[in-house]
Design an enzyme around this catalytic site. Structure first.
Site, short mmCIF file in Angstrom:
data_model
loop_
_atom_site.label_atom_id
_atom_site.label_comp_id
_atom_site.label_asym_id
_atom_site.label_seq_id
_atom_site.Cartn_x
_atom_site.Cartn_y
_atom_site.Cartn_z
N HIS A 1 0.83 -1.20 0.00
CA HIS A 1 0.00 0.00 0.00
C HIS A 1 0.87 1.25 0.00
CE1 HIS A 1 -4.09 -1.75 1.49
NE2 HIS A 1 -3.54 -2.47 0.55
N TYR B 1 -9.08 5.50 7.58
CA TYR B 1 -9.21 5.87 8.99
C TYR B 1 -10.23 6.99 9.06
CZ TYR B 1 -4.78 3.39 9.99
OH TYR B 1 -3.79 2.45 10.13
N PRO C 1 -3.76 0.69 18.80
CA PRO C 1 -3.53 0.21 17.43
C PRO C 1 -3.68 1.27 16.34
CG PRO C 1 -5.60 -0.65 18.30
CD PRO C 1 -4.93 0.06 19.43
N LYS D 1 1.47 0.25 15.07
CA LYS D 1 2.89 0.18 15.46
C LYS D 1 3.28 -0.99 16.35
CE LYS D 1 4.56 3.55 13.23
NZ LYS D 1 4.23 2.86 11.96
N TYR E 1 4.22 6.82 9.88
CA TYR E 1 3.36 5.67 9.56
C TYR E 1 4.16 4.57 8.86
CZ TYR E 1 -0.85 3.08 8.34
OH TYR E 1 -1.81 2.10 8.23
P1 RFL Z 1 2.21 -11.33 21.92
O1 RFL Z 1 1.77 -11.43 20.51
O2 RFL Z 1 1.20 -10.94 22.94
O3 RFL Z 1 2.85 -12.73 22.31
C1 RFL Z 1 3.21 -13.04 23.63
C2 RFL Z 1 3.23 -14.55 23.80
O4 RFL Z 1 3.64 -14.85 25.14
C3 RFL Z 1 2.81 -15.85 25.68
N1 RFL Z 1 2.77 -15.73 27.15
C4 RFL Z 1 3.42 -16.56 28.00
N2 RFL Z 1 4.21 -17.61 27.77
C5 RFL Z 1 4.70 -18.26 28.86
N3 RFL Z 1 4.42 -17.89 30.15
C6 RFL Z 1 3.64 -16.83 30.41
N4 RFL Z 1 3.38 -16.47 31.67
C7 RFL Z 1 3.10 -16.11 29.31
N5 RFL Z 1 2.30 -15.03 29.20
C8 RFL Z 1 2.12 -14.82 27.90
C9 RFL Z 1 1.46 -15.61 25.03
O5 RFL Z 1 0.67 -16.81 25.03
C10 RFL Z 1 1.85 -15.17 23.63
O6 RFL Z 1 1.91 -16.26 22.73
O7 RFL Z 1 3.41 -10.30 22.08
P2 RFL Z 1 4.61 -9.88 21.04
O8 RFL Z 1 5.26 -11.10 20.47
O9 RFL Z 1 5.40 -8.87 21.75
O10 RFL Z 1 3.85 -9.20 19.79
C11 RFL Z 1 3.21 -7.95 19.92
C12 RFL Z 1 2.03 -7.86 18.96
O11 RFL Z 1 1.21 -9.01 19.13
C13 RFL Z 1 1.18 -6.60 19.20
O12 RFL Z 1 2.00 -5.49 19.45
C14 RFL Z 1 0.29 -6.25 17.97
O13 RFL Z 1 -0.67 -7.24 17.75
C15 RFL Z 1 -0.40 -4.90 18.17
N6 RFL Z 1 -1.33 -4.57 17.08
C16 RFL Z 1 -0.87 -4.04 15.88
N7 RFL Z 1 0.47 -3.90 15.67
C17 RFL Z 1 0.93 -3.45 14.46
O14 RFL Z 1 2.15 -3.32 14.29
N8 RFL Z 1 0.08 -3.13 13.42
C18 RFL Z 1 -1.26 -3.26 13.54
O15 RFL Z 1 -1.97 -3.02 12.57
C19 RFL Z 1 -1.79 -3.69 14.82
N9 RFL Z 1 -3.11 -3.84 15.00
C20 RFL Z 1 -2.71 -4.73 17.24
C21 RFL Z 1 -3.58 -4.36 16.18
C22 RFL Z 1 -3.24 -5.27 18.43
C23 RFL Z 1 -4.61 -5.43 18.56
N10 RFL Z 1 -5.08 -5.99 19.77
C24 RFL Z 1 -6.01 -7.03 19.84
C25 RFL Z 1 -4.42 -5.67 21.01
C26 RFL Z 1 -4.96 -4.50 16.30
C27 RFL Z 1 -5.47 -5.00 17.50
C28 RFL Z 1 -6.97 -5.09 17.59
C1 PHB Z 2 -5.58 -4.24 10.96
O1 PHB Z 2 -5.65 -4.53 9.76
O2 PHB Z 2 -5.89 -5.06 11.84
C2 PHB Z 2 -5.13 -2.89 11.37
C3 PHB Z 2 -4.67 -2.02 10.41
C4 PHB Z 2 -4.26 -0.74 10.77
C5 PHB Z 2 -4.31 -0.35 12.09
C6 PHB Z 2 -4.75 -1.25 13.08
C7 PHB Z 2 -5.18 -2.53 12.71
O3 PHB Z 2 -3.92 0.90 12.44
#
Ligand code: RFL
Ligand code: PHB
Length: 389
Positions: A72, A200, A292, A296, A384
């Site tokens: 994109h 957005y 989110p 990032k 971004y």
């Molecule tokens: P994770 O993915 O939470 O993985 C952590 C792992 O650790 C395990 N764990 C344990 N294991 C052993 N003992 C324990 N006591 C433990 N406690 C936990 C868990 O089971 C899990 O498997 O962390 P990590 O690897 O640091 O990754 C971070 C990302 O997952 C997170 O920052 C992103 O998902 C955030 N996020 C977004 N980030 C982006 O860069 N671009 C996006 O578009 C974006 N959209 C989002 C998002 C997060 C969202 N939510 C649900 C919070 C959209 C949403 C809706």
């Molecule tokens: C997504 O596709 O889940 C998504 C994309 C952009 C954002 C957050 C989530 O800023």
């Protein structure tokens, strides 16, 4: 068991670090509290910066991403019933890749299996010990038995609710936090996205985001009250609400369909400092959370892993602690800039319960300034697509 690096958490941070270490001949084990299918069932991020893609290339886990990911070169800011395109490629020379975190995780897991590195899923009661000494170790329970893994270093990649950060004495850690007074209701549906790029939208009824996973799978979000329940949102109600928050041209292009995932996530900014405690290093959501809105979170997890891997690699290649000593400071410098950006996007795009008439006018002026000033739009675009690392 003894390994060089014990990694807690099999999310993107832990898996990426594990793959880079394995490829460099540094042996490691990953422990996760839950199973593989549970991890792959979590729907999260969707936007990858170039730097994240580069690291996945380095890890040897990017073939499918290059084949299926969507490039994109811009996105839309919608307000006042109109779309305003932010030309990412024109302003920065860079694009972002739309490819789901679930797929990144699946690719990394597959690569790990291929390389034969060990992952222990469903490890109960994981604990980290003696990280202030030169011989740290972790313990966990599996099949009714307590087991121990000795190591040189522990990487705490266990997310916001993990055990690693919680194991650090309170006096050794500072935390900075902001909770936002709303959540995001997210829906995944097997329908074509409303547009070719992300939208957005700032609307009087609240924020909305149109994203996608492919040209046949859409990911949508609407701002909702924190105490809202998923059960209160039928698919019909969701599609109606989404349409109402979009400019007419987009609302008419929404293809409704049955959702196959629906969840509410609270929004939070959080940073723990430092990110290193002796032989324990925090990376990703274990150390920081961003709302989110700026896309990032996953990308910050990747840049942490980059700095941490460099430090570990330098240690095993040259027996130099320089990179590891610099880890926390290098990572945090980039973290705070992404925290600031995510906060500012969140403030600009959402309706807050206590905004008031003055705050509302300021928000409108900011949006208007942004889409009419090349300088302001370039600053947004630069953040971004991701600051360099
Ligand atoms: P994770 O993915 O939470 O993985 C952590 C792992 O650790 C395990 N764990 C344990 N294991 C052993 N003992 C324990 N006591 C433990 N406690 C936990 C868990 O089971 C899990 O498997 O962390 P990590 O690897 O640091 O990754 C971070 C990302 O997952 C997170 O920052 C992103 O998902 C955030 N996020 C977004 N980030 C982006 O860069 N671009 C996006 O578009 C974006 N959209 C989002 C998002 C997060 C969202 N939510 C649900 C919070 C959209 C949403 C809706
Ligand atoms: C997504 O596709 O889940 C998504 C994309 C952009 C954002 C957050 C989530 O800023």
């Amino acid at each position: 068991m003894r390994v060089q690096v014990a990694i807690i958490g099999s999310g993107p941070a832990g898996l990426l670090l594990g793959q880079l270490l394995t490829n460099a001949g540094i042996d490691n084990v990953i422990l996760d509290r839950v199973g593989k299918d549970y991890i792959l069932g979590r729907v999260r991020a969707g936007v990858l910066e170039d730097g994240t893609v580069r690291l996945l290339d380095e890890a040897g886990a990017s073939a499918r991403l290059h084949a299926e990911g969507l490039q994109h070169g811009g996105f839309s800011l919608a307000f006042d019933g109109r779309n305003h395109r932010i030309d990412l490629a024109g302003m920065t020379g860079k694009k972002v890749t739309v490819y789901g975190q679930t797929e990144v995780t699946r690719d990394l897991m597959q690569e790990r299996e291929r390389s034969g590195a060990k992952t222990i899923y469903e490890a109960d009661n994981v604990n980290v010990h003696d990280f202030g000494s030169t011989s740290p170790y972790t313990t966990y329970e599996h099949g009714g038995k307590t087991r121990r893994i000795d190591c040189d270093f522990i990487a705490g990649c266990d997310g916001f609710h993990g055990v690693s950060r919680r194991s650090v004495p309170e006096s050794a850690i500072s935390t900075y936090e902001r909770a936002y007074p709303f959540g995001w209701l997210g829906v995944l549906a097997e329908v074509p996205p409303v547009a070719n790029e992300l939208i957005y939208a700032n609307h009087a009824r609240g924020f909305a985001l149109c994203s996608m996973r492919s040209m046949t799978r859409s990911r949508y979000y609407v701002q909702c009250p924190l105490d809202d329940k998923v059960e209160a949102w039928s698919d019909e109600r969701f599609w109606d609400e989404l349409r109402r928050r979009l400019p007419l041209e987009n609302a008419e292009a929404v293809t409704p369909g049955p959702s196959f995932e629906k969840s509410i996530a609270p929004l939070r900014s959080f940073v723990a400092e430092p990110m290193r405690f002796g032989g324990l290093f925090l990376a990703g959501d274990a150390a920081h959370i961003v709302p989110p809105t700026g896309a990032k979170g996953l990308n910050l997890a990747a840049s942490d892993v980059h700095y941490l891997f460099e430090g570990l690699h330098e240690y095993y290649a040259d027996r130099s602690m320089a990179g590891l000593d610099a880890y926390s400071q290098r990572a945090l410098q980039r973290v705070w800039k992404a925290v600031r950006f995510s906060w500012s996007m969140t403030m600009m795009m959402h309706r807050f319960p206590d905004t008031g008439a003055f705050g509302q006018k300021i928000q409108e002026a900011e949006l208007d300034y942004l889409v009419h000033s090349r300088a302001a739009a370039t600053a947004l675009a630069e953040n971004y697509v991701g600051l360099p690392f």
